[in-house]
Design a protein around this motif. Structure first.
Motif, short mmCIF file in Angstrom:
data_model
loop_
_atom_site.label_atom_id
_atom_site.label_comp_id
_atom_site.label_asym_id
_atom_site.label_seq_id
_atom_site.Cartn_x
_atom_site.Cartn_y
_atom_site.Cartn_z
N ARG A 1 0.80 -1.23 0.00
CA ARG A 1 0.00 0.00 0.00
C ARG A 1 0.83 1.28 0.00
O ARG A 1 0.32 2.34 -0.31
CB ARG A 1 -0.91 0.01 1.23
N PHE A 2 2.09 1.18 0.37
CA PHE A 2 2.96 2.35 0.45
C PHE A 2 3.92 2.34 -0.75
O PHE A 2 4.44 1.28 -1.13
CB PHE A 2 3.79 2.34 1.73
N SER A 3 4.16 3.54 -1.28
CA SER A 3 5.18 3.68 -2.32
C SER A 3 5.87 5.02 -2.13
O SER A 3 5.30 5.94 -1.56
CB SER A 3 4.56 3.58 -3.72
N ALA A 4 7.09 5.11 -2.60
CA ALA A 4 7.84 6.36 -2.48
C ALA A 4 8.75 6.49 -3.68
O ALA A 4 9.21 5.49 -4.24
CB ALA A 4 8.64 6.39 -1.18
N GLU A 5 8.99 7.73 -4.05
CA GLU A 5 9.92 7.98 -5.14
C GLU A 5 10.69 9.25 -4.87
O GLU A 5 10.25 10.13 -4.13
CB GLU A 5 9.18 8.07 -6.48
#
Lengths: 110, 114
Positions: free
Chosen positions: B64-68
């Protein structure tokens, strides 16, 4: 189980009193840091200790790293209302990851 | 010197909605961290970037979590869909280089999931 156990969880004292808070673990660390976090802000680094038995002073704050590098204490002399905040200890693990304790929430009443 | 900037400062959403947080680190800092701080607990590292590459995301709930961190400067952290237990303060920190360098924290984004 927390890697770092901080005690006490809460502490409320009068201005001018002395206090000590603790950060304990069964693990050995290459270094340990203390932070203070005020409401609505991020943690701010106070000190890093790296040598067993090391004592560092920052004005009225005295930090000690245990001889075995498993625990640390923070002593505040003549506490002031401006010392109010959440005090967090954090340890750097062998893989360089950092782990925080749950903190001691200090309130100094004028 | 400007500190770490984060926005928004507060966000209230309903469960199953999506949310994104933004972080602008201190100029020149190559390393950027996202932490989750649940009430009554210390910060927990979610993800660490070195420039625009991921160094450590072992504690990021990737379902459910994403980062860029495009271009190695600003970063965004996204939660999709949010759960009640995601209610927390999300802190961004940056450091000049290696992991042993001092981390400077932003003020955080307080997320409430209803």
């Amino acid at each position: 189980t927390q890697l770092l156990e901080q005690s006490p969880q809460f502490l409320s004292i009068q201005e001018g009193e002395n206090l000590t808070v603790y950060c304990n673990s069964s693990s050995v660390f290459s270094s340990l840091q203390w932070y203070r976090q005020e409401p609505g802000e991020g943690p701010v680094l106070l000190v890093t200790v790296v040598t067993g038995g090391e004592v560092k002073k920052l004005k009225r704050l005295t930090f000690q790293f245990g001889d075995a590098r498993k625990d640390s204490s923070l002593h505040i002399t003549a506490a002031q209302p401006g010392d109010t905040g959440l005090y967090l200890c954090a340890a750097r693990l062998d893989n360089n990851d950092m782990r925080f304790g749950a903190g001691t929430r200090l309130t100094v009443k004028p | 010197e400007a500190g770490v900037a984060q926005s928004p400062r507060y966000k209230i959403i309903e469960k199953r909605q999506s949310v994104a947080f933004w972080c602008n680190p201190i100029s020149g800092h190559a390393t950027l961290y996202w932490y989750q701080q649940i009430l009554g607990q210390g910060p927990k590292l979610l993800i660490q970037f070195q420039n625009n590459g991921v160094v450590d995301d072992s504690q990021l709930p990737k379902d459910r979590f994403s980062a860029e961190r495009l271009k190695g400067v600003d970063s965004t952290l996204k939660i999709q869909p949010a759960k009640l237990e995601d209610s927390a303060v999300y802190l961004c920190a940056s450091s000049f280089g290696q992991r042993t360098d001092t981390q400077y924290f932003g003020p955080g984004t307080r997320l409430t999931v209803l």
